[in-house]
Design a protein around this motif. Sequence first.
Motif, mmCIF file in Angstrom:
data_model
loop_
_atom_site.group_PDB
_atom_site.id
_atom_site.type_symbol
_atom_site.label_atom_id
_atom_site.label_comp_id
_atom_site.label_asym_id
_atom_site.label_seq_id
_atom_site.Cartn_x
_atom_site.Cartn_y
_atom_site.Cartn_z
ATOM 1 N N THR A 90 -2.340 -1.314 -6.874
ATOM 2 C CA THR A 90 -3.053 -2.790 -7.343
ATOM 3 C C THR A 90 -2.087 -3.384 -8.349
ATOM 4 O O THR A 90 -2.102 -2.767 -9.348
ATOM 5 N N TYR A 92 -1.277 -5.572 -11.257
ATOM 6 C CA TYR A 92 -2.051 -6.264 -12.362
ATOM 7 C C TYR A 92 -0.945 -6.926 -13.423
ATOM 8 O O TYR A 92 0.035 -6.295 -13.615
ATOM 9 N N ASP A 142 -2.203 -11.882 -9.303
ATOM 10 C CA ASP A 142 -2.791 -10.728 -9.988
ATOM 11 C C ASP A 142 -3.829 -10.086 -9.186
ATOM 12 O O ASP A 142 -4.574 -10.724 -8.440
ATOM 13 N N SER A 143 -4.313 -8.839 -9.412
ATOM 14 C CA SER A 143 -5.049 -8.077 -8.803
ATOM 15 C C SER A 143 -4.839 -7.887 -7.071
ATOM 16 O O SER A 143 -5.638 -7.644 -6.406
#
Length: 158
Positions: A90, A92, A142-143
């Motif tokens: 993931t 970030y 993001d994420s």
Amino acid sequence: MDIKEIQNLIKFVAKSGASEVKLEMEDIKITIKTGSEKTETTIVQAAPMATAPQAAAPAPQAAAPQAAAPVKVESDDSKYITVKSPIIGTFYRKPSPDKPSFVEVGSDINVGDTVCVIEAMKLFNEIESEVSGKIVKVLVDDSSPVEFDQPLFLVDPS
């Protein structure tokens, strides 16, 4: 087996012309399949066995690569270098939700600067730049989940 040895093995198999190679050791299994233009690598690592939660050692994934490999983009952005994800996880842009992003569009970066964090198996891996330049575009939200070798940033090296 560290990431450099795995990368060298992938390069060797790609150059050898073999269509598939399987390597099995005590704690790791690697399968490398090559096709017409695509090389596929599967790595399976056994988690360390522990009798008590306090005795649990960090997973072998902790030795994940710390820098993304720069690769030239072959489109209208051919003058830019692409920073790609070295692992699955993931993506970030910030070290934590209350902190600012590592880099923004227009940010100047140097070799070794952290550009993002990728979480894999509850381990946060800082991804460092292998190129100097200016961030032109962030290619991932993001994420968001990212795949191995997925483009993350476009960098203008000039």
